[in-house]
Design an enzyme around this catalytic site. Structure first.
Site, PDB file in Angstrom:
ATOM      1  N   ARG A 223     -13.124  -6.059  -8.609  1.00  0.00           N
ATOM      2  CA  ARG A 223     -12.798  -5.919  -7.192  1.00  0.00           C
ATOM      3  C   ARG A 223     -12.946  -7.274  -6.484  1.00  0.00           C
ATOM      4  NH1 ARG A 223     -10.060  -2.554  -3.753  1.00  0.00           N
ATOM      5  NH2 ARG A 223     -11.238  -1.918  -1.921  1.00  0.00           N
TER       6      ARG A 223
ATOM      7  N   THR B 253      -0.635  -0.434  -4.502  1.00  0.00           N
ATOM      8  CA  THR B 253      -1.502  -0.412  -5.682  1.00  0.00           C
ATOM      9  C   THR B 253      -0.693   0.089  -6.872  1.00  0.00           C
ATOM     10  OG1 THR B 253      -3.381   0.015  -4.223  1.00  0.00           O
ATOM     11  CG2 THR B 253      -3.691   0.603  -6.512  1.00  0.00           C
TER      12      THR B 253
ATOM     13  N   GLU C  92      -3.893  -4.417  -2.320  1.00  0.00           N
ATOM     14  CA  GLU C  92      -4.113  -3.598  -1.127  1.00  0.00           C
ATOM     15  C   GLU C  92      -2.795  -3.109  -0.554  1.00  0.00           C
ATOM     16  OE1 GLU C  92      -5.438  -1.141   0.958  1.00  0.00           O
ATOM     17  OE2 GLU C  92      -4.889  -2.525   2.556  1.00  0.00           O
TER      18      GLU C  92
ATOM     19  N   ASP D 166     -10.075  -3.555   3.691  1.00  0.00           N
ATOM     20  CA  ASP D 166     -10.686  -2.305   3.206  1.00  0.00           C
ATOM     21  C   ASP D 166     -12.142  -2.182   3.672  1.00  0.00           C
ATOM     22  OD1 ASP D 166      -8.494  -1.189   2.045  1.00  0.00           O
ATOM     23  OD2 ASP D 166      -9.163  -1.395  -0.020  1.00  0.00           O
TER      24      ASP D 166
ATOM     25  N   GLY E  88      -3.770   4.441  -1.692  1.00  0.00           N
ATOM     26  CA  GLY E  88      -4.720   4.380  -0.587  1.00  0.00           C
ATOM     27  C   GLY E  88      -5.761   5.484  -0.691  1.00  0.00           C
TER      28      GLY E  88
HETATM   29  N1  GLY Z   1      -6.835  -1.009  -1.514  1.00  0.00           N
HETATM   30  C1  GLY Z   1      -6.747   0.291  -2.047  1.00  0.00           C
HETATM   31  C2  GLY Z   1      -8.026   0.763  -2.609  1.00  0.00           C
HETATM   32  O1  GLY Z   1      -8.810  -0.053  -3.027  1.00  0.00           O
HETATM   33  O2  GLY Z   1      -8.284   1.941  -2.648  1.00  0.00           O
END
Ligand code: GLY
Length: 594
Positions: free
Chosen positions: A124, A414, A434, A454, A501
């Site tokens: 991440r 994504t 994202e 986020d 999302g």
């Molecule tokens: N940016 C989408 C997620 O991490 O859920």
């Protein structure tokens, strides 16, 4: 979580690798028909002396045929699932650039059938070390609007995907790293055809400032400013050069060398300038984390823990449904009512508690405690919907401070892919920049993420209570990504995940209920219309059979919205020694085996 033992999948490992395309499924948004999934092309399969079709011993399902084929070719040449993941991800970066790439972050759930070990890798993105909780506050002290935050270098987190690929390859790879990047290098140099979905995404993003910055503008738009059309051959020599550097030097040029320098320069945009430094990039690490596993009937559903809310929220939904007769109810309004009620309660906990557990105390164990989930399930009335928003519970835990809820949504830019190799190494990986096209900032042929949106843009509730998912230097923003592997009797039976999302959790959980409770084939489960509740209205997917639930659910007290849901699920089921692939008809993905 259980002890995972060596499994019978070693049988697959003994099989010869067969480079045969057996299952191709491609449907763009315009083809969103509810026709049955095409049957595997068994006529093309290799056959035994008795004429029986030989089951696939390897499989890839990914969001673009070129990416799936790149992975399949690696597996056919004797590469591992980790080798294939490198080829798939770098090709996705090129041909589905709006969704994922080395400018973003990812999570991988990995089952190593050879040693019976399940691991997860956290790639991440991270906030710059100098960021603090005021990061998203404007001059007036108020959080900036979401879209205003997205566009420009300030939303860019330190990317993790490339280091995750390198870690996967170092641990589980067999083939030469440079060779794995070659398919994407070749396609970047020779050009690839813009797909209908990419063309539609470019056109839609024009009014979302995709044409604001160079070189993004000249890559995605004609010299006259028109979005490049489907069918156009697009070359990306800058990306080819980037990949050549990475082929020769691994991730070092990206995190410490000339690519790092260009990323730092690129985020200094005229508007919303970023603060990433070379030190931020050099300090980036991929983290191996314990998987989150929850028992569900005869199964063990395993996925990625914090900083994503995915496996925890799915685990809560399933844990609450465990006590109800979902198999007996089938896909009925009664079953979907129970599902939506469980989801309200789970999303309430998600908003209050879930964030990067390296930074905030999180009641991870307590959220999945069977007694706690039973007490939450007792709040579900089979004959009436509870008012929303449902309140978060108080799981048994003693680690966490009091926090305020964060309702920050994540947007759907994504991708998800699943891979099974001949030795029983299996990877379920969700990967993102994202929102579609990320921050709109491009350098060296790839887009940079906007993952820092986020985070909660507000650091605290109005009464000053801190929000767990607030920005902090070096922290990873909360995600909804839910790469999942399901086990039965210690052996993997299903790999699944999706983009989309915050509804990702539902896309995966809907399909899990369909396969595990209702015995649906993976393709039928992915075709099924979505039912989503994020602790508010119950959302039914437009144009699907889910719409027919509206009256019955409204009678039970649900507030109903009918709307599109653009999941991008990919799945591989392992059943009776065979691999069964499935790709979401809402996007352009395919499952290919051999
Ligand atoms: N940016 C989408 C997620 O991490 O859920």
């Amino acid at each position: 979580m259980p002890e995972f033992q060596r499994t019978s999948l070693g049988v697959l490992g003994a099989m010869a690798v067969l480079a045969i395309l057996v299952f191709t499924f491609a449907a763009g948004p315009a083809d969103r028909a509810r026709s049955p999934a095409p049957a595997p092309a068994t006529d093309d399969r290799e056959r035994t002396e008795t004429g029986a079709a030989v089951p696939d011993s390897v499989m890839v399902a990914a969001a673009h045929p070129l990416a799936a084929e790149a992975g399949r070719a690696v597996l056919a040449a004797g590469g591992t699932a980790a080798d294939a993941a490198v080829a798939v991800q770098t090709m996705l970066n090129l041909v589905e650039p709006q969704s994922s790439g080395i400018g973003g972050g990812a999570f991988a759930v990995i089952w190593d059938g050879a040693d019976g070990r399940l691991t997860t890798l956290d790639g991440r993105e991270k906030a710059p070390l100098a960021a603090d909780e005021t990061y998203w506050l404007g001059e007036d002290g108020e959080p900036v609007a979401w879209w205003d935050a997205v566009v420009g270098g300030r939303s860019v987190g330190v990317p993790g995907t490339l280091k995750l690929l390198e870690t996967l390859h170092a641990r589980h790879g067999r083939m030469d790293w440079a060779n794995l990047l070659q398919p994407a290098i070749d396609a970047a140099e020779q050009g690839f055809t813009i797909s209908p979905r990419l063309a539609a995404s470019i056109a839609a993003a024009q009014e979302k400032k995709l044409d604001l910055f160079e070189p993004t503008r000249s890559y995605f738009f004609d010299p006259n400013g028109s979005p490049r059309a489907a069918g156009t051959l697009l070359r990306n020599p800058a990306f080819a050069t980037t990949l050549r550097l990475i082929a020769a030097g691994g991730s070092a040029p990206f995190y410490e060398g000339e690519i790092a320098a260009d990323i730092v320069a690129a985020v200094r945009t005229d508007i919303n300038a970023g603060i990433l430094t070379p030190e931020d990039l050099a300090a980036y690490t991929v983290v191996e984390r314990a998987p989150i596993c929850v028992p569900y009937r005869a199964y063990e559903v395993c996925g990625m823990g914090p900083p994503t809310s995915g496996a925890l929220t799915i685990g809560q939904i399933l844990g609450m449904l465990e006590g109800f007769d979902m198999p007996g109810l089938g896909p009925s309004p009664e079953a979907w009512h129970l599902y939506a009620e469980a989801a309200k309660l789970a999303y309430a906990d998600r908003a209050l508690y879930m964030a990067d557990a390296d930074f905030v105390p999180m009641p991870t164990r307590g959220l999945l405690d069977p007694d706690y989930l039973a007490s939450r399930a007792a709040l579900i009335d089979p004959s009436a919907a509870m008012p929303t928003p449902a309140k978060a519970g108080t799981p048994p835990w003693d680690e966490a401070a009091v926090q305020a809820p964060d309702t920050q949504p994540e947007r759907p830019g994504t991708s998800h892919f699943v891979i099974v190799d001949a030795d029983g190494l299996m990877i379920s990986m969700t990967t993102t920049i994202e929102t579609g096209f990320g921050s709109r900032v491009m350098t060296r042929g790839f887009l940079l993420n906007n993952e820092l949106t986020d985070f909660s843009r507000a650091p605290a509730a109005e009464d000053g209570t801190p929000i767990a998912n607030r920005v902090e230097g070096g922290k990873r923003p909360r995600s909804s990504m839910s790469p999942t592997i399901v086990f039965r009797d210690g052996a993997p039976v299903l790999l699944i995940g999706s983009p989309g999302g915050s509804p990702i959790i539902h896309y995966v959980a809907n399909a899990l209920v369909a396969v595990l409770d209702w015995g649906m084939e993976p393709q039928a489960a992915l075709d099924m219309g979505h039912v989503v509740n994020r602790n508010g209205v119950t959302e039914l997917e437009e144009g699907t059979e889910a719409e027919a639930l509206a009256d019955a659910l409204a009678t039970l007290g649900h507030e109903i919205t009918v709307r599109p849901h653009e999941s991008g699920l990919h799945a591989i089921q392992i059943k009776d020694g065979a691999l069964i692939g499935a790709a979401d008809p809402r996007r352009e993905g395919v499952a290919v085996g051999g």
